[in-house]
Write an enzyme that holds these catalytic residues in place. Structure first.
Site, PDB file in Angstrom:
ATOM      1  N   ASP A  95      -5.389   3.000  -3.755  1.00  0.00           N
ATOM      2  CA  ASP A  95      -6.671   2.969  -3.053  1.00  0.00           C
ATOM      3  C   ASP A  95      -6.866   4.157  -2.108  1.00  0.00           C
ATOM      4  O   ASP A  95      -7.957   4.333  -1.574  1.00  0.00           O
ATOM      5  CB  ASP A  95      -6.871   1.649  -2.293  1.00  0.00           C
ATOM      6  CG  ASP A  95      -5.842   1.408  -1.204  1.00  0.00           C
ATOM      7  OD1 ASP A  95      -4.883   2.190  -1.089  1.00  0.00           O
ATOM      8  OD2 ASP A  95      -5.996   0.403  -0.470  1.00  0.00           O
ATOM      9  N   ARG A  96      -5.844   4.973  -1.910  1.00  0.00           N
ATOM     10  CA  ARG A  96      -5.973   6.148  -1.045  1.00  0.00           C
ATOM     11  C   ARG A  96      -5.906   7.426  -1.874  1.00  0.00           C
ATOM     12  O   ARG A  96      -5.466   7.413  -3.019  1.00  0.00           O
ATOM     13  CB  ARG A  96      -4.876   6.153   0.023  1.00  0.00           C
ATOM     14  CG  ARG A  96      -4.945   4.954   0.939  1.00  0.00           C
ATOM     15  CD  ARG A  96      -3.908   5.022   2.028  1.00  0.00           C
ATOM     16  NE  ARG A  96      -3.919   3.791   2.806  1.00  0.00           N
ATOM     17  CZ  ARG A  96      -3.762   3.718   4.127  1.00  0.00           C
ATOM     18  NH1 ARG A  96      -3.588   4.824   4.822  1.00  0.00           N
ATOM     19  NH2 ARG A  96      -3.782   2.558   4.748  1.00  0.00           N
TER      20      ARG A  96
ATOM     21  N   ASP B 113      -0.684   1.662  -4.067  1.00  0.00           N
ATOM     22  CA  ASP B 113      -1.548   0.728  -4.802  1.00  0.00           C
ATOM     23  C   ASP B 113      -2.835   1.367  -5.311  1.00  0.00           C
ATOM     24  O   ASP B 113      -3.708   0.669  -5.828  1.00  0.00           O
ATOM     25  CB  ASP B 113      -1.873  -0.491  -3.953  1.00  0.00           C
ATOM     26  CG  ASP B 113      -2.671  -0.170  -2.700  1.00  0.00           C
ATOM     27  OD1 ASP B 113      -2.513   0.945  -2.158  1.00  0.00           O
ATOM     28  OD2 ASP B 113      -3.452  -1.019  -2.242  1.00  0.00           O
TER      29      ASP B 113
ATOM     30  N   ASP C 126      -1.891   6.811  -3.587  1.00  0.00           N
ATOM     31  CA  ASP C 126      -0.802   6.111  -2.905  1.00  0.00           C
ATOM     32  C   ASP C 126      -0.226   4.964  -3.733  1.00  0.00           C
ATOM     33  O   ASP C 126      -0.497   4.838  -4.925  1.00  0.00           O
ATOM     34  CB  ASP C 126      -1.287   5.598  -1.548  1.00  0.00           C
ATOM     35  CG  ASP C 126      -2.265   4.441  -1.670  1.00  0.00           C
ATOM     36  OD1 ASP C 126      -3.025   4.413  -2.655  1.00  0.00           O
ATOM     37  OD2 ASP C 126      -2.275   3.560  -0.783  1.00  0.00           O
TER      38      ASP C 126
ATOM     39  N   SER D 168       0.816  -1.213   0.000  1.00  0.00           N
ATOM     40  CA  SER D 168       0.000   0.000   0.000  1.00  0.00           C
ATOM     41  C   SER D 168       0.850   1.264   0.000  1.00  0.00           C
ATOM     42  O   SER D 168       1.626   1.502  -0.906  1.00  0.00           O
ATOM     43  CB  SER D 168      -0.975  -0.021   1.178  1.00  0.00           C
ATOM     44  OG  SER D 168      -1.890   1.036   1.093  1.00  0.00           O
ATOM     45  N   HIS D 169       0.704   2.076   1.037  1.00  0.00           N
ATOM     46  CA  HIS D 169       1.354   3.373   1.107  1.00  0.00           C
ATOM     47  C   HIS D 169       2.751   3.304   1.705  1.00  0.00           C
ATOM     48  O   HIS D 169       3.384   4.341   1.924  1.00  0.00           O
ATOM     49  CB  HIS D 169       0.491   4.322   1.941  1.00  0.00           C
ATOM     50  CG  HIS D 169       0.178   3.763   3.306  1.00  0.00           C
ATOM     51  ND1 HIS D 169      -0.649   2.673   3.487  1.00  0.00           N
ATOM     52  CD2 HIS D 169       0.587   4.130   4.540  1.00  0.00           C
ATOM     53  CE1 HIS D 169      -0.731   2.401   4.784  1.00  0.00           C
ATOM     54  NE2 HIS D 169       0.010   3.263   5.435  1.00  0.00           N
TER      55      HIS D 169
ATOM     56  N   LYS E 106     -11.457   0.596  -1.152  1.00  0.00           N
ATOM     57  CA  LYS E 106     -11.376   2.049  -1.283  1.00  0.00           C
ATOM     58  C   LYS E 106     -10.710   2.360  -2.610  1.00  0.00           C
ATOM     59  O   LYS E 106     -10.001   1.527  -3.165  1.00  0.00           O
ATOM     60  CB  LYS E 106     -10.648   2.679  -0.103  1.00  0.00           C
ATOM     61  CG  LYS E 106      -9.315   2.076   0.286  1.00  0.00           C
ATOM     62  CD  LYS E 106      -8.809   2.737   1.554  1.00  0.00           C
ATOM     63  CE  LYS E 106      -7.521   2.105   2.062  1.00  0.00           C
ATOM     64  NZ  LYS E 106      -7.750   0.846   2.801  1.00  0.00           N
TER      65      LYS E 106
END
Length: 630
Positions: free
Chosen positions: A357-358, A355, A353, A188-189, A453
Site C-alpha cells: 500500500d506504500r 503489504d 512495501d 505493513s512496512h 492507499k
C-alpha cells in the site's frame, strides 16, 4: 543519504526478478502472479533457519471445550479463554512481535472479540475476504481465522492463494465481490520473520479500514472475552484454487491478482503506459522488496505493460522479506536508491512495501517526496488518467503531509480536507463523494478506486503522467523526465521543502513524557511569540471533526505553525510493534524558483534545529540521531 545496516541490505538491484539462487535450502518463494499461479510451485520456507511449527491450535484456558451447536453439519465448540493485555489497535490494526501473536489464544481472542463487536448482520451467512503480505506466521494465522469465522456463522471466506493478497487488492476484492468485509494479515512496512513483526486488521464492506468506533469495541471486548467459537473443520489447502465446503460454510481460494489487475486496467490507459515502457530510450525499475507486490509485478508490469524481466528486482515474496525491512524509503530501499543515483541509472524507479500500500518514486538522481508526489498526481490526473477525465471531486492529505496538495486544490478550485494520519479518515469522504485523490507523507498515495492507499496505483499514475508528457516525442528527442515534471510543478505552485525525522523503538516512557511536555508548552503558547527567527501563528494538538458523520479524533499531533507558513509537527506513530516511534515533521514553503534546487536538509536546517531544541528530544529519549530521515 542514510544507509541501513548490512543485515538489512537487499540483494543486488538488477538480480533476476524471480531468482532463488541466493536463498538457502529452506527458502520459501511464495508465488506471485496470475501467470505463475497456473502452475504448481513448491513452497518452501524462507531465508532464516528455524523450525516452523506445522500447526497452531486454539487452547482452552481453564476447562475443556464444549460443543455448542452443529449447524449445517459443522461441529462448533466453545473454547474457554481469558482476556490478554495489550490488544488495543493502533493507526492501522493490531501489530506486535510474532512471538506475542504465537502465545496461547492471543490471535484467537482478538478475532473472536472482532466478531463480538460487529452487528450479526455484518457477518452471519456473509462473505468475508482474507489476505496477507506473505510474512512469517500468515499460514498458521489464516487457518485460525477461517475456523473462528466458521464458528461464528460466516457463510464464505474468499482467500488469496497461499494466503497472499495485497492490502489494496483486499479492498478491491471486497468492493467488486460485494463482501461484507475482510481480514488483512500484515504488519505493513515492518520487518518479518520469527523475531520480528506480525499484524492483523479488519476492513469494512466499502473496503476501508474499520473505524475507531469498531476498533474501540474490539479492544473493549478483548478485556472481557471468555470464549472462542471455533469450527472443528480440517485445515484448508490454500495452495489450490477452488471451493472447499464444510456444511453451510465454504472457503474459496482465489487468484489474488486478477480482480486487482482488472481494476487497474479500468483506471489507467494501459496502452499509453505500454508505449512508454517499450521505448528503447526509457528504462524502468521496480523494487518489490521481496514483499507482496512481487506477486503483482510480473502480471502487471511485464505481461500487460511490456517491461523487461530485469526491470523487476526482489520480485519473489518471502516470509522474512529476504532479511530486509520492506519500507520504501531512502534508507531501507537503499539498493534501488543507489541504482537510481548511478550515472547510468534508469529513468524511473519505484518501490513498494510489505503489504503493497506504500510507494516511493524516484527519477534519475532525483527523489520525489510523497507530499510532492500526491500533489503532482492530482495536478495531472485529469489529462493523463482516464479514471479522472471529468476531474477529481476533491483532494485531501494527512495533517503532517506538506501543504503542496493544498495549493493544487486552490488552483483547481477543488474541495480540500486535512485529516489525521490513518487511511480510515479518507474513507468517509470518499463514500460521501467528496474526495478523489489523497495522500500521506508516509509514502501512502491513493484514490477512491478503492478505500486503501495503493502502491502500484501510484506507480501506474506516475508512469501515466510521464507517458502522457512524452506521447508525441519521436525517437532521439529528449524525453520529459521525472525531475522536469517536478521542477515545472514547483515553478507553478512553489516548493514546499519537507522532511521527516523518525526515531524508532524509543523507550515509551521517555517518548510519552516528551509529548506531554510539548502539549503543556502548546497550552501556554501565544500568537506572536518568537521562536528564534520564526514568529508563532498558532500552536495546538490537532483535532479533527469528520464532516460526514461528526465523529471527533483528538490528540493527533502537536503543531507549531509560524507566520511564514513554516510548520513543526510532533507525533507518536501508531504503526510500530515495540516501543515508541517519534516522528518530527518539518516544512517550509519557498515561492522563489531560484531557491527550489536547494537540498531540503540545507533549506530546513534552522527549523530542524529549532524542532530538536523545542522538543528537548535528546533529554527525554537519549537519542542523538534519527533512525530514518525522509
Amino acid at each position: 543519504m542514510a544507509s541501513c545496516c548490512n543485515s538489512m541490505r537487499l540483494e543486488s538491484f538488477f538480480s533476476a526478478a524471480f531468482r532463488s539462487s541466493k536463498l538457502s535450502s529452506n527458502a520459501t518463494p511464495i508465488l506471485s502472479s496470475s501467470h505463475l499461479y497456473t502452475h504448481r510451485f513448491p513452497l518452501k520456507r524462507n531465508s532464516f533457519s528455524v523450525s516452523h511449527s506445522p500447526s497452531f491450535t486454539i487452547k482452552a484456558s481453564s476447562s475443556s471445550s464444549t460443543t455448542i451447536t452443529e449447524p449445517g453439519g459443522i461441529k462448533i465448540s466453545s473454547v474457554p479463554t481469558k482476556p490478554i493485555e495489550g490488544q488495543k489497535t493502533g493507526t492501522s490494526g493490531l501489530r506486535k512481535k510474532v512471538k506475542v501473536f504465537m502465545q496461547e489464544n492471543y490471535l484467537s481472542n482478538w478475532i473472536q472479540a472482532l466478531f463480538n463487536s460487529l452487528p450479526p448482520d455484518d457477518y452471519k451467512n456473509a462473505v468475508l475476504v482474507l489476505g496477507g503480505d506473505g510474512r512469517y506466521f500468515n499460514r498458521e494465522a489464516a487457518q485460525i481465522i477461517i475456523k473462528i469465522a466458521a464458528g461464528n456463522g460466516v457463510g464464505k471466506i474468499l482467500v488469496g492463494r497461499e494466503g497472499i493478497m495485497s492490502t489494496p487488492a483486499v479492498s478491491a476484492v471486497i468492493r467488486k465481490r460485494k463482501a461484507n468485509g475482510g481480514f488483512i494479515m500484515s504488519a505493513s512496512h515492518n520487518p518479518g520473520g520469527p523475531e520480528y513483526d506480525w499484524g492483523i486488521k479488519f476492513n469494512y464492506s466499502s473496503g476501508q479500514p474499520a473505524p475507531e468506533s469498531i476498533t474501540d469495541k474490539i479492544y473493549g471486548n478483548t478485556l472481557s472475552i471468555s470464549e472462542i467459537k471455533m469450527a472443528e473443520i480440517p485445515g484448508v489447502d490454500l495452495s489450490r484454487l477452488g471451493v472447499t465446503k464444510y456444511g453451510n460454510f465454504s472457503v474459496e481460494v482465489i487468484d489474488p491478482v486478477s480482480d486487482y489487475l482488472e481494476l487497474m486496467e479500468s483506471v489507467f490507459d494501459f496502452q499509453l503506459i505500454r508505449s512508454l515502457l517499450l521505448r528503447s530510450d526509457f528504462r524502468f525499475a521496480f523494487d518489490a522488496m521481496h514483499a507482496v507486490t512481487g506477486a503483482y509485478a510480473k502480471p502487471i508490469f511485464l505481461d500487460k505493460l511490456g517491461a523487461s524481466l530485469d526491470s523487476i528486482s526482489n520480485g519473489v515474496p518471502l516470509e522474512d522479506f529476504g532479511h530486509g525491512h520492506p519500507d520504501p524509503n531512502l534508507t531501507y530501499a537503499e539498493d534501488l536508491v543507489n541504482t537510481m543515483y548511478n550515472e547510468n541509472g534508469p529513468d524511473f524507479g519505484a518501490a513498494s512495501d510489505g503489504d503493497g500500500d506504500r510507494n516511493m518514486i524516484l527519477g534519475k538522481k532525483f527523489f520525489v517526496t510523497p507530499s510532492d508526489s500526491v500533489a503532482i498526481i492530482a495536478a495531472n490526473a485529469q489529462e493523463a488518467i482516464p479514471y479522472f477525465q471529468s476531474g477529481p471531486k476533491g483532494l485531501a492529505r494527512s495533517m503532517p503531509t506538506s501543504g503542496a496538495l493544498d495549493r493544487v486544490a486552490e488552483k483547481l478550485s477543488l474541495t480540500f480536507f486535512e485529516v489525521p494520519t490513518g487511511w480510515k479518515f479518507f474513507g468517509n469522504l470518499m463514500d460521501a463523494g467528496k474526495l478523489s485523490i489523497c495522500g500521506e507523507e508516509s509514502f501512502g498515495t491513493g484514490s477512491d478506486h478503492i478505500r486503501e492507499k495503493d502502491g502500484i496505483w501510484a506507480v501506474l499514475a506516475w508512469l501515466s503522467i510521464i507517458a502522457y508528457r512524452n506521447k508525441d516525442k519521436k525517437p532521439g528527442e529528449k524525453l520529459v523526465s521525472v525531475s522536469d515534471i517536478v521542477k515545472e510543478h514547483w515553478a507553478t505552485y512553489g516548493r514546499n521543502f519537507f522532511s521527516r525525522y523518525d526515531y524508532e523503538e524509543c523507550e515509551s516512557e521517555g517518548a510519552n513524557k516528551m509529548i506531554e511536555y510539548l502539549r503543556d508548552l502548546v497550552s501556554k503558547s501565544k500568537e506572536g511569540e518568537k521562536y528564534g527567527n520564526y514568529v508563532l501563528k498558532f500552536a495546538d494538538d490537532f483535532a479533527y471533526t469528520d464532516p460526514v458523520d461528526g465523529s471527533v479524533a483528538s490528540k493527533q499531533g502537536v503543531r507549531f505553525v509560524f507566520t511564514d507558513g513554516s510548520r513543526i509537527i510532533f507525533r507518536l506513530s501508531g504503526t510500530g510493534s515495540a516501543g515508541a516511534t517519534i516522528r518530527i515533521y518539518i516544512e517550509q514553503f519557498e515561492p522563489d524558483a531560484s531557491k527550489h534546487d536547494m537540498d531540503a536538509q540545507v533549506a530546513l536546517k534552522p527549523l530542524i534545529d529549532l524542532a530538536l531544541s523545542v522538543s528537548k528530544l535528546k533529554d527525554f529519549t537519549g537519542r542523538e540521531k534519527p533512525t530514518v530521515i525522509t
